[in-house]
Design an enzyme around this catalytic site. Structure first.
Site, short mmCIF file in Angstrom:
data_model
loop_
_atom_site.label_atom_id
_atom_site.label_comp_id
_atom_site.label_asym_id
_atom_site.label_seq_id
_atom_site.Cartn_x
_atom_site.Cartn_y
_atom_site.Cartn_z
N ARG A 1 -19.67 9.50 1.06
CA ARG A 1 -21.12 9.25 1.10
C ARG A 1 -21.79 10.25 2.05
O ARG A 1 -21.61 10.18 3.27
CB ARG A 1 -21.39 7.83 1.57
CG ARG A 1 -20.86 6.74 0.65
CD ARG A 1 -21.25 5.37 1.17
NE ARG A 1 -22.70 5.24 1.25
CZ ARG A 1 -23.40 4.30 0.60
NH1 ARG A 1 -22.78 3.45 -0.20
NH2 ARG A 1 -24.70 4.24 0.73
N CYS B 1 0.80 -1.22 0.00
CA CYS B 1 0.00 0.00 0.00
C CYS B 1 0.84 1.27 0.00
O CYS B 1 0.33 2.35 -0.31
CB CYS B 1 -0.94 0.02 1.21
SG CYS B 1 -2.16 -1.31 1.19
N GLN C 1 -5.28 -9.36 6.33
CA GLN C 1 -5.16 -8.03 6.95
C GLN C 1 -6.37 -7.69 7.80
O GLN C 1 -6.25 -6.99 8.81
CB GLN C 1 -4.98 -6.97 5.87
CG GLN C 1 -3.59 -6.91 5.28
CD GLN C 1 -3.36 -5.66 4.45
OE1 GLN C 1 -4.18 -4.74 4.45
NE2 GLN C 1 -2.24 -5.62 3.74
N GLY D 1 1.45 -4.12 3.54
CA GLY D 1 1.38 -5.56 3.68
C GLY D 1 2.70 -6.17 4.13
O GLY D 1 3.77 -5.67 3.81
N SER E 1 -11.08 0.68 4.39
CA SER E 1 -10.87 1.48 3.18
C SER E 1 -11.63 0.88 2.01
O SER E 1 -11.93 -0.32 1.99
CB SER E 1 -9.38 1.56 2.85
OG SER E 1 -8.82 0.26 2.73
N CYS F 1 0.44 2.11 6.62
CA CYS F 1 0.77 0.70 6.84
C CYS F 1 0.84 -0.03 5.51
O CYS F 1 0.19 0.36 4.53
CB CYS F 1 -0.26 0.05 7.76
SG CYS F 1 -1.97 0.13 7.18
N HIS G 1 -9.04 3.90 -1.60
CA HIS G 1 -7.67 3.42 -1.44
C HIS G 1 -7.23 2.64 -2.69
O HIS G 1 -7.20 1.42 -2.69
CB HIS G 1 -7.59 2.53 -0.20
CG HIS G 1 -6.24 2.01 0.14
ND1 HIS G 1 -5.07 2.52 -0.40
CD2 HIS G 1 -5.86 1.00 0.98
CE1 HIS G 1 -4.04 1.83 0.09
NE2 HIS G 1 -4.50 0.92 0.93
#
Length: 383
Positions: free
Chosen positions: A210, A89, A146, A370, A237, A368, A338
């Site tokens: 939203r 990420c 995750q 992976g 996300s 963060c 994301h």
């Protein structure tokens, strides 16, 4: 001493899963921001010495070194090289680090750091579906999803479902307010989309926020990973599509070209952490980048901490003691989305514009990644 400075930066709107950007190939989408960032700086693309592009799922339309391919599609001369990297990420943020490092070393003077992910067209995980997890890795670490890591963080930091959902609701409300006030307009390049029926439309703003969400709606969602847990689609996300690009130069080259740098890339770090808990590395990364820069947590005017799950920034807040009002002031990945490889660039671009809007000086970005890693970057606005 050489300095790496940010001259210009731009991103696409972030498309929601199966939204308008599903109709654009990721290499074509990435080419849009590459072309736009040099046009905004009013420089020739021939001056760019490398394109470094983050992309996590390098398969299908995102395979084959999309950094190089996108540069060619953008009309850059074939003398401009391009490469693609995967730090999960944080890939887009790592692209910024590598670009700055190339400049600071004296190897290059002008580099574009970029990121791309069209998750609607290239599903997450499609690049390793056939590869089983190494037995040697499993013998050393507990390998889990995750989402289950997020559940463990929620438990370890004693976060309640109510706290997670409140943070998620606030992310949407901040993003909606930012859209209504036009805060994102300068950082976004509108994207024209050709629909399957041949008609065209233009996407001008992020599709994720939203206005109709509420705490009641969030509280009603079922847990996604553990039936007795707290992590669900509303406090995680979004699966998203998008691209971004940051034009980085040596300060000397920018001055030679008559350009006004906007930010200095002050400090860069990357750390590893427990690959099972996985999402906690922004905490030590923040401590390390502050120590390396000689700054305190109170010196920072804006924090961008990626909202992979709402428990990640909430645990980060508990550990760092940072001012919550400075954290993701325009919403984060829970609301905005994301797009994996592009998120590191998106956070940087949004942080830059917020610092300029508020006349802030220092911004700190961390996210963060992976397998238990995190990048952290501190930038300083140039008056």
């Amino acid at each position: 001493m050489r300095e790496a400075v940010i001259v210009e930066a731009v991103r696409t709107p972030i498309g929601k899963r199966k939204g308008l950007l599903q109709h654009i190939r990721p290499d074509d989408l990435a080419a849009i921001v590459l072309k736009e960032v040099v046009e905004r700086a009013n420089i020739s693309a021939s001056l760019v010495e490398d394109v470094i592009m983050g992309c996590v799922t390098q398969s299908g339309e995102q395979a084959g070194d999309i950094g190089r391919v996108a540069a060619l599609i953008a009309g850059f001369p074939d003398t401009v090289p391009g490469t693609t990297l995967d730090r999960q990420c944080g890939s887009g943020q790592q692209a910024i680090h590598f670009a700055a490092q190339a400049i600071l070393s004296g190897d290059m003077d002008i580099v574009i750091a970029a990121g791309i992910e069209n998750m609607s067209r290239v599903p997450m995980g499609s690049n390793y579906q056939e590869a089983a997890v190494s037995e040697k890795l499993k013998s050393q670490y507990e390998v889990i999803h995750q989402g289950l890591s997020a559940e463990r963080i929620t438990e370890k930091w004693e976060l309640t479902r109510e706290e997670l959902d409140q943070f998620s609701f606030e992310s949407h409300m901040k993003a909606i307010q930012a859209q209504q006030q036009g805060r994102f307009e300068r950082e976004i390049v509108p994207v024209e989309v050709t629909l399957p029926d041949g008609s065209t439309t233009t996407l001008r703003e992020d599709e994720g926020p939203r206005s109709d969400t509420s705490l009641e709606v969030l509280n009603s969602l079922r847990p996604s990973f553990d039936k007795n847990g707290s992590i669900h689609a509303g406090n995680s996300s979004q699966i998203s599509d998008g691209a971004g690009a940051v034009l980085i130069m040596s300060k000397e080259k920018a001055e030679e070209l008559g350009l006004k740098p906007r930010f200095t890339i002050k400090t860069r770090v990357v750390v590893g952490s427990d690959p099972t808990l996985m999402l906690t590395a922004p905490i030590p990364a923040t401590a390390k980048v502050l120590e390396k820069s000689g700054l305190s947590i109170d010196d920072i005017d804006v924090f961008e901490v990626n909202e992979a799950f709402s428990c990640v920034p909430l645990a980060w807040l508990k550990e760092t003691g940072a001012d919550r009002s400075k954290l993701n002031p325009n919403g984060g990945a829970i609301a905005l989305g994301h797009p994996l490889g592009a998120s590191g660039v998106r956070l940087m671009i949004t942080m830059m514009h917020e610092l300029e809007r508020t006349n802030g000086r220092f911004g700190l970005q961390t996210m963060c990644e992976g397998h238990g890693m995190a990048n952290a970057t501190i930038i300083e606005r140039i008056n």
